[in-house]
Design a protein around this motif. Structure first.
Motif, mmCIF file in Angstrom:
data_model
loop_
_atom_site.group_PDB
_atom_site.id
_atom_site.type_symbol
_atom_site.label_atom_id
_atom_site.label_comp_id
_atom_site.label_asym_id
_atom_site.label_seq_id
_atom_site.Cartn_x
_atom_site.Cartn_y
_atom_site.Cartn_z
ATOM 1 N N UNK A 1 -1.565 10.222 19.044
ATOM 2 C CA UNK A 1 -2.571 9.485 18.289
ATOM 3 C C UNK A 1 -2.874 10.638 16.846
ATOM 4 N N UNK A 2 -2.739 11.671 17.012
ATOM 5 C CA UNK A 2 -3.198 12.649 15.910
ATOM 6 C C UNK A 2 -2.223 12.578 14.625
ATOM 7 N N UNK A 3 -0.930 12.232 14.807
ATOM 8 C CA UNK A 3 0.020 12.008 13.941
ATOM 9 C C UNK A 3 0.401 10.666 13.532
ATOM 10 N N UNK A 4 -0.469 9.702 13.822
ATOM 11 C CA UNK A 4 -0.223 8.198 13.646
ATOM 12 C C UNK A 4 -1.084 7.962 12.377
ATOM 13 N N UNK A 5 -0.327 7.658 11.232
ATOM 14 C CA UNK A 5 -1.046 7.497 9.955
ATOM 15 C C UNK A 5 -2.073 6.170 10.141
ATOM 16 N N UNK A 6 -3.117 6.386 9.779
ATOM 17 C CA UNK A 6 -4.208 5.272 9.623
ATOM 18 C C UNK A 6 -4.467 4.756 8.393
ATOM 19 N N UNK A 7 -4.616 3.445 8.158
ATOM 20 C CA UNK A 7 -4.494 3.069 6.675
ATOM 21 C C UNK A 7 -5.369 4.123 5.822
ATOM 22 N N UNK A 8 -6.601 4.504 6.309
ATOM 23 C CA UNK A 8 -7.614 5.252 5.519
ATOM 24 C C UNK A 8 -6.959 6.443 5.023
ATOM 25 N N UNK A 9 -5.996 7.045 6.022
ATOM 26 C CA UNK A 9 -5.605 8.529 5.705
ATOM 27 C C UNK A 9 -4.538 7.945 4.767
ATOM 28 N N UNK A 10 -3.572 6.928 4.958
ATOM 29 C CA UNK A 10 -2.459 6.643 3.945
ATOM 30 C C UNK A 10 -3.090 6.499 2.641
ATOM 31 N N UNK A 11 -3.944 5.695 2.444
ATOM 32 C CA UNK A 11 -4.620 5.425 1.230
ATOM 33 C C UNK A 11 -5.273 6.506 0.597
ATOM 34 N N UNK A 12 -5.931 7.632 1.452
ATOM 35 C CA UNK A 12 -6.480 8.929 0.687
ATOM 36 C C UNK A 12 -5.171 9.707 0.257
ATOM 37 N N UNK A 13 -4.063 9.669 1.025
ATOM 38 C CA UNK A 13 -3.014 10.567 0.629
ATOM 39 C C UNK A 13 -2.474 9.828 -0.519
ATOM 40 N N UNK A 14 -2.392 8.592 -0.627
ATOM 41 C CA UNK A 14 -1.643 8.088 -1.892
ATOM 42 C C UNK A 14 -2.677 8.364 -3.168
ATOM 43 N N UNK A 15 -4.030 8.583 -2.983
ATOM 44 C CA UNK A 15 -4.621 8.733 -3.985
ATOM 45 C C UNK A 15 -4.730 10.244 -4.304
ATOM 46 N N UNK A 16 -4.006 11.052 -3.517
ATOM 47 C CA UNK A 16 -4.045 12.363 -3.990
ATOM 48 C C UNK A 16 -5.108 13.227 -3.454
ATOM 49 N N UNK A 17 -5.941 12.508 -2.776
ATOM 50 C CA UNK A 17 -7.396 13.242 -1.896
ATOM 51 C C UNK A 17 -7.092 13.727 -0.496
ATOM 52 N N UNK A 18 -6.146 12.951 0.231
ATOM 53 C CA UNK A 18 -6.053 13.315 1.502
ATOM 54 C C UNK A 18 -4.520 13.592 2.085
ATOM 55 N N UNK A 19 -4.479 13.851 3.134
ATOM 56 C CA UNK A 19 -3.183 14.171 3.695
ATOM 57 C C UNK A 19 -2.807 13.140 4.783
ATOM 58 N N UNK A 20 -1.604 12.625 4.668
ATOM 59 C CA UNK A 20 -1.045 11.792 6.008
ATOM 60 C C UNK A 20 -0.692 12.704 7.040
ATOM 61 N N UNK A 21 -1.300 12.433 8.172
ATOM 62 C CA UNK A 21 -0.940 13.310 9.090
ATOM 63 C C UNK A 21 0.337 13.366 9.910
ATOM 64 N N UNK A 22 1.051 12.249 9.538
ATOM 65 C CA UNK A 22 2.448 12.414 9.945
ATOM 66 C C UNK A 22 3.199 13.418 9.126
ATOM 67 N N UNK A 23 2.672 13.726 8.081
ATOM 68 C CA UNK A 23 3.651 14.733 7.190
ATOM 69 C C UNK A 23 3.604 15.996 7.838
#
Lengths: 166, 303
Positions: free
Chosen positions: B222-244
Motif C-alpha cells: 500500500x505504501x507504494x501504490x500511487x494515490x491520486x493526491x500523490x500523483x497530482x502533487x508529484x505532477x505539480x512538482x510539490x510531492x513525490x510519487x511513492x511508486x518512484x
C-alpha cells in the motif's frame, strides 16, 4: 553601540532552556536579529529537531530579554531553511558544553546522495569530558533530550552525555 | 560572556516566579513568520491534502510509539522510542500546519472563540475516515519485534520519500523534508540494528521478528501504490510519487534482510481500501478515541 547592536547583544545573551550553559547564539539556533522599519526587533530562530518542544520557551525568553533591554515590540519568527546542524555550535559553545561535562559533537555527516544504511553501532571520535580518555563506550544512542547520546568512560567510569552530530 | 549569570537567573527565576516561562502561554504557530504562499500553478487543495496525509502517517505512528512510554523492554529503548515519537510528532505538526495554511477549508470547524490551533484541530477533531495515513502505521504495536519491524519499514520508505521531497517546489515542504531526513536516517538505523539483533539473537527473538515481518508484509505494498493526491502533487512538482521510490527502498531492505539472514516475505497484499482514502482498519478508530478524547471533551480548553 547602535540600536541594532544593543538588540543583538540582548538576543545573544539568552540561554537555551535545555542546555542552559549555552546561549541560543552559541547553539546556532539564533539565525537573525534585525530592526524592522517600524522599530520592532525581528528575531529568527530555527528548531534543532522537528519536534523541539522548547521553541515557545525560547521565543518567550527572547521577548522577555529584549523587552528588558527596552525594545517594546519584538517579533520572533521560525526559520526552517536551512535545517539546523550541530556544525553551527560555536567554538565558545563547544567549550561551554565540555566545561559542563557534555561531550561536544564532531563534524556532522556530509549530505549528498542517498543516506547510507548503517547497521553497525555508531562509531564516533568521542573523549570523556572529565578525564579526556578516548576509552569510552556508548550506553544508549538516545539520551535525556533528542540531541544527546549516553556514553560511559571506561577510564574514570563516569557516565556522560554526548551531543550527536546531525 | 553572560551565559553563566543568565543560567543562574533563569533557574532562580523559576523558583520564585514562573511567569516568564512557557507554561501557560498561548499556543504558538510552528510556522510563525514562515512564507506559506502556495507556489504558482499548484492547487492549494492538492497541496493541503498531500501535506495532511504525510502528516497523518507521522502523527499516527508517533502516537503508537508513545504507547511504549514506560513499557519498553528497558529504559534505553523506552527513551529511544519516545525520542523517535517526538521527532515524528514534530514532523506531523509542521505538515498539518502547512496543510491548514495552504487550504484553511480542510480544518474542522470548532466553536466560536476556541483557542485550538489549526494543526491541533486537524489532529484531534477529525474522524478516522478523514485520516489519510497508510494502514501500516495504525495497526497495534504488538511486541517489541513488531514495533521494530514496522519502524524499519516505515523509516526506510519515508526517508526515501523525504530525500526526494527536499526538492519540492513548495519551500515549506522542502524545508520539512530536509530537516526530517536527518531524523529518519537515525530512525532507520536504530530499527535496522534492532532488527539484526533480534533476527540473530535467540531462537525466540528470531521467531518473533520473522512473525512480525510476515504479519506486517500484507500492508507493505500500500505504501507504494500511487494515490491520486500523490500523483497530482508529484505532477505539480510539490510531492513525490511513492511508486518512484519502490526500487530504492527495496534495495535497502534487501541489505538488511541479507545481513539478518531473513528471507523476504511473500505474503499477498491485504485486501480492502487504502488508508489514503480514509478506509482504515478498526484499530485506527480505537486509537483515535483514546488520543482525541480529552481534546474533544474540551474544545475551548487551554493547555
Amino acid at each position: 553601540m547602535t540600536t541594532l547592536d544593543r538588540a543583538r547583544a540582548a538576543a545573544e545573551s539568552v540561554v537555551d532552556p535545555e542546555l542552559p550553559m549555552l546561549t541560543l547564539a552559541d547553539l546556532g539556533v539564533l539565525r537573525a536579529v534585525e530592526l524592522a522599519a517600524d522599530g520592532a526587533v525581528r528575531v529568527a530562530i530555527t528548531p534543532t529537531y522537528s519536534g523541539c518542544p522548547a521553541m515557545a520557551a525560547m521565543r518567550d525568553d527572547l521577548v522577555r530579554e529584549l523587552r528588558g533591554a527596552g525594545f517594546a515590540e519584538v517579533r520572533v519568527r521560525i526559520a526552517l531553511d536551512p535545517a539546523w546542524t550541530t556544525d553551527w555550535i560555536t567554538p565558545r559553545g563547544r567549550a561551554a558544553l565540555a566545561a559542563a561535562g557534555i561531550s561536544p559533537p564532531g563534524p556532522a555527516p556530509r549530505r549528498g546522495g542517498p543516506v547510507v544504511l548503517d547497521l553497525l553501532p555508531p562509531r564516533r571520535d568521542v573523549r570523556c569530558p572529565r578525564c579526556e580518555s578516548a576509552d569510552v563506550e556508548l550506553t544508549s544512542e538516545f539520551g535525556s533530550t533528542a540531541c544527546k547520546a549516553l556514553y560511559r568512560c571506561r577510564a574514570c567510569l563516569e557516565p556522560f552525555d554526548h551531543v550527536k552530530e546531525i | 560572556m553572560p551565559a553563566h549569570h543568565d543560567h543562574e537567573s533563569v533557574y532562580s527565576g523559576l523558583l520564585v516566579n514562573d511567569a516568564h516561562w512557557a507554561f501557560g502561554t498561548d499556543f504558538e504557530d510552528p510556522l510563525a513568520g514562515v512564507d506559506t504562499t502556495v507556489p504558482d500553478g499548484v492547487d492549494p487543495a492538492v497541496l493541503a491534502r498531500y501535506c495532511l496525509v504525510l502528516g497523518d502517517d507521522a502523527l499516527v505512528l508517533s502516537h503508537r510509539l508513545t504507547e511504549w512510554c514506560g513499557r519498553a523492554p528497558d529504559l534505553e529503548e523506552d527513551i529511544a522510542l519516545a525520542n523517535i515519537a517526538l521527532d515524528l510528532l514534530g514532523q506531523a505538526r509542521l505538515l498539518l500546519a502547512r496543510a491548514a495554511a495552504a487550504d484553511p477549508s480542510c480544518v474542522p470547524a470548532l466553536p466560536e472563540g476556541s483557542p485550538v490551533p489549526a494543526e491541533d484541530a486537524l489532529a484531534y477533531f477529525r474522524a478516522d475516515r478523514d485520516f489519510g495515513n497508510v494502514r501500516l502505521v495504525e495497526v497495534p504495536n504488538g511486541d517489541f519485534a513488531e514495533t521494530t519491524a514496522r519502524l524499519l519499514l516505515f523509516a526506510t520508505w519515508r526517508l526515501a520519500l523525504f530525500e526526494r521531497l527536499a526538492g519540492s517546489r513548495d519551500a515549506v515542504l522542502s524545508a520539512v523534508a530536509a530537516k526530517g531526513r536527518k531524523e529518519l536516517s537515525y530512525h532507520r538505523d536504530f530499527a535496522g540494528r534492532w532488527f539484526l539483533t533480534l533476527a540473530q539473537g535467540t531462537e525466540e527473538s528470531r521467531r518473533r521478528v520473522l512473525d512480525a515481518l510476515g504479519g506486517l508484509w500484507p500492508l507493505w505494498p500500500e505504501l507504494f501504490r500511487s494515490h491520486p493526491v500523490e500523483t497530482a502533487a508529484a505532477q505539480a512538482g510539490v510531492g513525490v510519487d511513492p511508486a518512484s521510490v519502490a526500487a530504492e527502498v527495496d534495495a535497502v531492505l534487501a541489505r538488511v534482510f541479507a545481513a539478518a539472514d531473513v528471507p523476504r516475505p511473500e505474503a499477498a497484499p491485504r485486501v480492502g481500501g487504502a488508508g489514503r482514502d480514509g478506509a482504515h482498519t478498526e484499530a485506527l478508530g480505537r486509537m483515535l478515541a483514546e488520543m482525541q478524547v480529552v481534546a474533544r471533551a474540551h474544545p475551548g480548553g487551554r493547555w
